[in-house]
Design a protein around this motif. Structure first.
Motif, PDB file in Angstrom:
ATOM      1  N   SER A  15       0.174  -3.133   5.257  1.00 15.54           N
ATOM      2  CA  SER A  15       1.645  -3.974   5.137  1.00 15.54           C
ATOM      3  C   SER A  15       1.960  -4.073   3.809  1.00 15.54           C
ATOM      4  O   SER A  15       3.283  -3.865   3.368  1.00 15.54           O
ATOM      5  CB  SER A  15       1.362  -5.373   5.848  1.00 15.54           C
ATOM      6  N   THR A  16       1.117  -4.306   2.717  1.00 16.71           N
ATOM      7  CA  THR A  16       1.276  -4.471   1.533  1.00 16.71           C
ATOM      8  C   THR A  16       2.069  -3.250   0.927  1.00 16.71           C
ATOM      9  O   THR A  16       3.090  -3.221   0.340  1.00 16.71           O
ATOM     10  CB  THR A  16       0.521  -4.946   0.544  1.00 16.71           C
ATOM     11  N   ILE A  17       1.269  -2.184   1.271  1.00 21.65           N
ATOM     12  CA  ILE A  17       2.053  -0.778   0.860  1.00 21.65           C
ATOM     13  C   ILE A  17       3.096  -0.404   1.530  1.00 21.65           C
ATOM     14  O   ILE A  17       4.242   0.149   0.536  1.00 21.65           O
ATOM     15  CB  ILE A  17       0.690   0.227   0.984  1.00 21.65           C
ATOM     16  N   LYS A  18       3.241  -0.758   2.719  1.00 28.49           N
ATOM     17  CA  LYS A  18       4.624  -0.448   3.451  1.00 28.49           C
ATOM     18  C   LYS A  18       5.703  -1.062   3.002  1.00 28.49           C
ATOM     19  O   LYS A  18       6.923  -0.496   2.647  1.00 28.49           O
ATOM     20  CB  LYS A  18       4.339  -0.556   4.841  1.00 28.49           C
ATOM     21  N   ILE A  19       5.555  -2.248   2.454  1.00 29.12           N
ATOM     22  CA  ILE A  19       6.668  -3.185   2.013  1.00 29.12           C
ATOM     23  C   ILE A  19       6.964  -2.626   0.548  1.00 29.12           C
ATOM     24  O   ILE A  19       8.126  -2.687   0.048  1.00 29.12           O
ATOM     25  CB  ILE A  19       6.067  -4.687   1.737  1.00 29.12           C
ATOM     26  N   GLY A  20       6.066  -2.076  -0.404  1.00 29.89           N
ATOM     27  CA  GLY A  20       6.077  -1.739  -1.501  1.00 29.89           C
ATOM     28  C   GLY A  20       7.003  -0.317  -1.478  1.00 29.89           C
ATOM     29  O   GLY A  20       7.966  -0.058  -2.122  1.00 29.89           O
ATOM     30  N   LEU A  21       6.606   0.623  -0.481  1.00 26.44           N
ATOM     31  CA  LEU A  21       7.649   1.816  -0.092  1.00 26.44           C
ATOM     32  C   LEU A  21       8.830   1.290   0.179  1.00 26.44           C
ATOM     33  O   LEU A  21       9.667   1.884  -0.322  1.00 26.44           O
ATOM     34  CB  LEU A  21       6.780   2.608   0.794  1.00 26.44           C
ATOM     35  N   PHE A  22       8.868   0.391   1.000  1.00 26.76           N
ATOM     36  CA  PHE A  22      10.651  -0.036   1.422  1.00 26.76           C
ATOM     37  C   PHE A  22      11.276  -0.725   0.447  1.00 26.76           C
ATOM     38  O   PHE A  22      12.292   0.067   0.293  1.00 26.76           O
ATOM     39  CB  PHE A  22      10.541  -1.175   2.554  1.00 26.76           C
ATOM     40  N   LYS A  23      10.703  -1.357  -0.490  1.00 30.03           N
ATOM     41  CA  LYS A  23      11.406  -1.846  -1.815  1.00 30.03           C
ATOM     42  C   LYS A  23      11.817  -0.722  -2.707  1.00 30.03           C
ATOM     43  O   LYS A  23      12.837  -0.965  -3.288  1.00 30.03           O
ATOM     44  CB  LYS A  23      10.652  -2.793  -2.518  1.00 30.03           C
TER      45      LYS A  23
END
Length: 67
Positions: A15-23
């Motif tokens: 989740s943390t990585i996916k959010i980082g990618l999204f941002k």
């Protein structure tokens, strides 16, 4: 119980990585190209694989995404 804790931790990392990618408006494929990694291997690392290569990839991802 340890398996459940590991699964929760792996999900948190993903989740943390996916959010980082999204941002950063970046796809996993773009990230893989940026860090010179195989997209499939990067996906395994993001999903929580515990091989040394996956751990190394997560460290690279953390540096790139400032996590």
């Amino acid at each position: 119980m340890p398996e459940q804790q590991f699964a929760e931790y792996a999900h948190e990392i993903e989740s943390t990585i996916k959010i980082g990618l999204f941002k950063r408006n970046m796809t996993q494929k773009e990230l893989a190209e940026l860090i010179h990694a195989n997209p499939q291997q990067l996906n395994r690392a993001i999903k929580g694989d515990m091989t040394p290569k996956s751990r190394e990839l997560r460290e690279q991802v953390a540096r790139v995404l400032n996590l």
